[in-house]
Design an enzyme around this catalytic site. Structure first.
Site, PDB file in Angstrom:
ATOM      1  N   TRP A   1       0.868  -1.184   0.000  1.00 26.71           N
ATOM      2  CA  TRP A   1       0.000   0.000   0.000  1.00 26.71           C
ATOM      3  C   TRP A   1       0.903   1.233   0.000  1.00 26.71           C
ATOM      4  O   TRP A   1       1.837   1.304   0.803  1.00 26.71           O
ATOM      5  CB  TRP A   1      -0.856  -0.049   1.272  1.00 26.71           C
ATOM      6  CG  TRP A   1      -1.835   1.054   1.448  1.00 26.71           C
ATOM      7  CD1 TRP A   1      -2.734   1.517   0.526  1.00 26.71           C
ATOM      8  CD2 TRP A   1      -2.039   1.832   2.640  1.00 26.71           C
ATOM      9  NE1 TRP A   1      -3.487   2.519   1.072  1.00 26.71           N
ATOM     10  CE2 TRP A   1      -3.083   2.731   2.374  1.00 26.71           C
ATOM     11  CE3 TRP A   1      -1.458   1.845   3.908  1.00 26.71           C
ATOM     12  CZ2 TRP A   1      -3.559   3.646   3.316  1.00 26.71           C
ATOM     13  CZ3 TRP A   1      -1.931   2.747   4.843  1.00 26.71           C
ATOM     14  CH2 TRP A   1      -2.960   3.630   4.554  1.00 26.71           C
TER      15      TRP A   1
ATOM     16  N   ASP B   1      -0.150  -5.067   9.695  1.00 21.82           N
ATOM     17  CA  ASP B   1      -1.199  -4.097   9.384  1.00 21.82           C
ATOM     18  C   ASP B   1      -2.451  -4.862   8.957  1.00 21.82           C
ATOM     19  O   ASP B   1      -2.360  -5.768   8.114  1.00 21.82           O
ATOM     20  CB  ASP B   1      -0.724  -3.159   8.260  1.00 21.82           C
ATOM     21  CG  ASP B   1      -1.669  -1.990   8.074  1.00 21.82           C
ATOM     22  OD1 ASP B   1      -2.436  -1.682   8.997  1.00 21.82           O
ATOM     23  OD2 ASP B   1      -1.643  -1.373   6.989  1.00 21.82           O
TER      24      ASP B   1
ATOM     25  N   LYS C   1     -13.283  -0.329   6.552  1.00 21.16           N
ATOM     26  CA  LYS C   1     -13.955  -1.157   5.533  1.00 21.16           C
ATOM     27  C   LYS C   1     -14.979  -2.097   6.171  1.00 21.16           C
ATOM     28  O   LYS C   1     -16.105  -2.177   5.710  1.00 21.16           O
ATOM     29  CB  LYS C   1     -12.953  -2.026   4.753  1.00 21.16           C
ATOM     30  CG  LYS C   1     -11.563  -1.497   4.649  1.00 21.16           C
ATOM     31  CD  LYS C   1     -11.417  -0.461   3.572  1.00 21.16           C
ATOM     32  CE  LYS C   1      -9.981   0.019   3.557  1.00 21.16           C
ATOM     33  NZ  LYS C   1      -9.719   1.099   2.653  1.00 21.16           N
TER      34      LYS C   1
HETATM   35  C1  LMR Z   1      -6.984   1.891  -0.361  1.00 17.22           C
HETATM   36  O1  LMR Z   1      -5.934   1.225  -0.337  1.00 17.22           O
HETATM   37  O2  LMR Z   1      -7.570   2.182  -1.408  1.00 17.22           O
HETATM   38  C2  LMR Z   1      -7.617   2.338   0.936  1.00 17.22           C
HETATM   39  O3  LMR Z   1      -6.950   1.792   2.008  1.00 17.22           O
HETATM   40  C3  LMR Z   1      -7.807   3.791   1.016  1.00 17.22           C
HETATM   41  C4  LMR Z   1      -6.547   4.546   1.257  1.00 17.22           C
HETATM   42  O4  LMR Z   1      -6.476   5.268   2.247  1.00 17.22           O
HETATM   43  O5  LMR Z   1      -5.600   4.436   0.460  1.00 17.22           O
END
Ligand code: LMR
Length: 397
Positions: free
Chosen positions: A130, A211, A246
């Site tokens: 991420w 996480d 979520k």
């Molecule tokens: C995502 O990965 O789309 C979500 O967790 C929203 C974000 O804050 O990036």
């Protein structure tokens, strides 16, 4: 004074929402930011959340005081039980849990705490991960390095590669892992691999940081919480950040938690004190309402069961959408291997599409993916699946 302030290029995930909103095409499809949408394309308000709100509305109006720095104590206790499951007192007395401002807030508080006590440590995140993981830990002053996560074909986890990297790390290195529903790849370790990893971490004195933003959306809550619970029992010191955005569909309330598993109850109480200090210098104390909602659900057997069945509905819809998209693409091009849609878990699928292909899909079809090729499966529904299938099938050759 601010001549030297550079233009913000935008966030690779959140800024796509602005682009999508500005797109005038009526057939556009948003598969970018990780929102769970229902079958008709709405972000749902869960019935369990509505019931919790009604319950809270019936309570006498309380003065709106500051929460303690560590948040709502009953919320923290209920969250700890929820994510760590039933554990013996000898385990729970070693775990401290504080309320956080979403998952990002938990990551940042954890990062600031770690920077203070291990200023020279390096943090390792998966390649890919991420995007905000990199930003948050770099923002806290860490050098952020990568460990391999995918094999050459990008279809499986490169577990041997991960182990090799971890074996070479200095003591007190920090390794960030996704407890379940890896974002963006949708590929998770199996229990035996988690066990192996934690044994290695013990030997190497590595600090795991798990996480978790999708507990319940992979294989169900119990299975998805495996890594967190195994960490608690492993004897390791480690961190768990958690988001309820979520799974409770409470994005704007910013409800999350940070837990630290310590070596002893005595150390845990000092760690809690310093987490409070870290929170105080960040934002002082967290907001009340979202945590009250979640706590009301976690504390009520009836609402908890209702919430679990609502998450189950989400999970089943995600599986259905994976299988429908797979089938729709196969009908257009049976030679295209999109089995990844069926093998990956959670809210996202990693298509392996290049940034250029993602761009092409957006321009030609109005379908929005993240630049790294991540699709938010939860944005699919029977009304848009055909156009998405056409878009993916036509650019993948
Ligand atoms: C995502 O990965 O789309 C979500 O967790 C929203 C974000 O804050 O990036």
């Amino acid at each position: 004074m601010f001549e030297h302030v550079e233009a913000y290029p935008g966030d690779p995930i959140l800024s796509l929402m602005d682009d999508f909103n500005q797109d005038q095409r009526s057939e556009k499809v948003n598969l970018s930011v990780g929102f769970y949408y229902d079958e008709v394309g709405n972000v749902p308000v869960l019935d369990s959340v509505k019931a919790a709100k009604e319950f809270l509305d019936q309570q006498p109006v309380e003065a709106n005081l500051y929460l303690p720095m560590s948040g709502d104590a009953r919320y923290c206790q209920a969250v700890q039980r929820h994510i760590f499951g039933e554990q013996s007192t000898s385990v729970t007395e070693r775990i401290v849990t504080v309320q956080s401002v979403g998952g990002s807030g938990a990551l940042r508080v954890g990062a600031d705490f770690l920077k203070r006590y291990y200023p020279d440590a390096k943090i390792y995140v998966s390649q890919p991960t991420w995007d905000n993981h990199q930003a948050i830990f770099a923002g806290a002053g860490f050098e952020v390095l990568r460990y391999p996560y995918l094999n050459q074909g990008k279809s499986e986890i490169d577990f041997a590669g991960m182990l090799k990297t971890f074996e070479s790390l200095a003591a007190h290195s920090i390794v960030l892992l996704h407890a379940c529903c890896h974002n963006p790849t949708g590929l998770d370790l199996i229990p035996a691999q988690w066990d192996q990893l934690f044994n290695l971490f013990k030997e190497k004195q590595i600090i795991p940081f798990l996480d978790s933003a999708y507990l319940g959306l992979g294989d169900g809550l119990e299975q998805d919480a495996y890594a967190i619970r195994a960490l608690a029992q492993s004897g390791l010191t480690g961190f768990v950040s958690n988001s309820f955005s979520k799974v409770f569909s409470l994005y704007g309330e910013r409800v999350g938690s940070l837990s630290v598993v310590c070596e002893s109850a005595e150390i845990a109480s000092r760690v809690l004190g310093q987490l409070k200090a870290t929170i105080r210098m960040n934002y002082s104390n967290p907001p009340r309402f979202g945590a009250q909602l979640v706590r009301t659900i976690l504390e009520s057997e009836v609402l908890y069961q209702q919430w679990k069945s609502e998450v189950d509905v989400m999970l089943k819809r995600l599986l259905q959408m994976r299988s429908d998209l797979h089938q729709a693409i196969q009908q257009i091009n049976p030679k295209l291997d999109v089995s990844y849609l069926l093998n990956q878990k959670g809210m996202f699928s990693f298509t392996g599409l290049s940034p250029e292909q993602v761009e092409e899909i957006r321009e030609k079809y109005g379908v929005y993916l993240i630049r790294n090729g991540r699709v938010c499966v939860a944005g699919l529904n029977t009304g848009n699946i055909e156009v998405v299938a056409k878009a993916i099938a036509n650019v993948s050759h």
